[in-house]
Scaffold this motif. Structure first.
Motif: not given
Length: 479
Positions: A77-98
């Protein structure tokens, strides 16, 4: 979706505008994209609860006490909570599918590593990688669903199916985990993710279409590092405080470090051109209140799941399968109440519904204060169902109120913040309640304290949303 009739259709004559792949059921890729996204969110929710039934078996197999078991749960849950916002931004940047597929690959590989772990340290490290994969899967699955269903009505139905599948996975986690442990052993609860991961990866690769890339979307790496470090230090201080003592130099240093890192995180987010967590969102009263409620509710709910997992197995000697059955009323009450929550909110208002759900769960906690070693399950089953029912009642209006409190253009980041705050609550609940119950010879005292704290947190959450929504500023933001 039925496509059997397509086998008997007359194929149109080929022409310049004829596309056989579209005429032969153009909705099939969209439906299978939904299936892939549902598998992604479902496997994330499954691993939130399935591990709890394996705590006793893991402790016996790998050694270690309550603190190690807390880390097994909290690393995820620490990793889940800490990375979720950055993961969404990364999907916006390079494409959500990959990015989504990378998350599925990480989650699946980490699950295999969990199953093969030879000691607690390796298992904890693999669980943190699972949490990273989970953080990547959740926001990008929603982005891909939004891309696959441009029509608002169809998208709403698709998100409902996506959420319902996750609720079913959350509910079935303890029971499935107990059955697998009884039949095969605790390592099987991680291996069950392998076929799910492979199916999700193939469906995503074959049928999901890539989203529009936004190269201008920046990744807030300093904010990300500060968030992970602050949350990890805080969880570590609480977990180890129960083992080493609250005055131990390591515990004091960890608390101090978490406070400093949290301040650095806030300063970074205030100055960053594209912050991981836009602090301006908290200028909306209802957004701030619903985020707080999400945090407090998860402290209580997931902290109690951890404590009761130990109670059923360590104190009352139930098997993993019997423990899964014991959780069935609590988990089983969530989904049906989810389905009526919207109607209740239409009648009495979303804030009142949230407050009512929190009050019901608090009542269930207080009604369990008489629990002792050997207490009959029939004396506590109804109270567990009330706690789960209260949670099921408050979560849908909580989510809709939070999303309705901000502009639609910011609904994605708002949903990410809610997920992050709720997962942070899960981390703190497991850390705090596990430390209270993990004191030598004081499990029941810690369990009773956990119930009292949970009731207080739930009542505080209900009062906050009720009072905040009744003010003029809070009222204007209501969805």
């Amino acid at each position: 979706m039925r496509n059997t009739s397509l086998k008997f259709q007359t194929v149109p004559a080929a022409g310049p505008n004829f596309h056989p792949e579209k005429s032969a059921g153009s909705n099939l890729p969209t439906s299978l994209t939904l299936a892939a996204m549902s598998l992604g969110y479902g496997v994330v929710q499954l691993d939130v609860t399935i591990v709890n039934t394996a705590l006793n078996a893991i402790g016996t197999s790998l050694g270690g006490g309550v603190a190690e078991l807390q880390w097994v749960v909290s690393a995820y849950t620490i990793a889940f909570a800490a990375f979720i916002l950055t993961a969404g931004a990364l999907g916006d940047r390079i494409g959500a599918k990959q990015v989504f597929m990378a998350g599925f690959a990480i989650f699946t590989a980490a699950s295999v590593a969990c199953a093969l772990a030879s000691n607690a340290a390796i298992l904890i490290a693999a669980r943190s990688m699972q949490g990273l994969g989970a953080a990547i899967l959740v926001p990008n699955s929603l982005a891909l669903l939004s891309h696959a269903y441009p029509d608002e009505k169809q998208r709403g139905r698709a998100v409902g199916i996506w959420a319902a599948g996750a609720s079913f996975a959350l509910i079935s986690g303890p029971l499935l985990g107990g059955a697998l442990i009884a039949l095969v052993g605790w390592r099987s609860i991680f291996l069950v993710n392998l076929p799910i991961g492979l199916a999700g990866l193939w469906l995503s690769w074959r049928y999901a279409s890539e989203t529009t890339r936004s190269p201008q979307r920046e990744i807030d790496l300093p904010g990300q590092v500060a968030a992970i470090a602050a949350l990890g230090c805080l969880a570590g201080a609480i977990i180890e405080g129960g083992t080493l003592g609250w005055r131990h130099p390591f515990v004091i240093a960890a608390f101090a470090a978490s406070a400093v890192l949290a301040m650095l995180f806030v300063l970074r987010e205030r100055r960053a051109p594209q912050p991981m967590l836009p602090l301006s969102l908290f200028g909306h009263r209802l957004f701030a209140l619903t985020s707080l409620v999400g945090l407090l509710v998860n402290v209580a709910f997931y902290g109690l799941i951890f404590v009761f997992s130990l109670y059923f197995q360590h104190i009352n000697g139930l098997s993993p399968f019997a423990t899964g059955l014991a959780f069935l009323p609590m988990m089983g009450a969530v989904l049906p109440v989810n389905l009526v929550a919207a109607r209740v909110a239409e009648r009495i208002g979303a804030p009142a519904t949230i407050a009512l759900g929190a009050a019901l769960s608090a009542f269930g906690c207080l009604a369990l204060l008489g629990i002792e070693p050997g207490t009959s399950y029939w004396a506590i089953g109804a109270q567990l169902a009330i706690i789960g029912g209260g949670l099921g009642l408050l979560v849908p209006p909580l989510t809709s109120t939070l999303l309705g409190s901000v502009e639609k253009a910011r609904s994605g980041i708002a949903a990410g913040v809610l997920n992050a705050t709720r997962q942070t609550g899960s981390v703190l609940g497991v850390a705090l309640f596990g430390s209270l119950a993990g004191q030598p010879g004081a499990f029941m005292a810690g369990a009773h304290a956990s119930l009292v704290i949970s009731a207080c947190l739930l009542l505080a959450a209900g009062a906050a949303i009720w009072r905040g929504a009744s003010t003029p500023e809070g009222g204007t933001a209501r969805p």
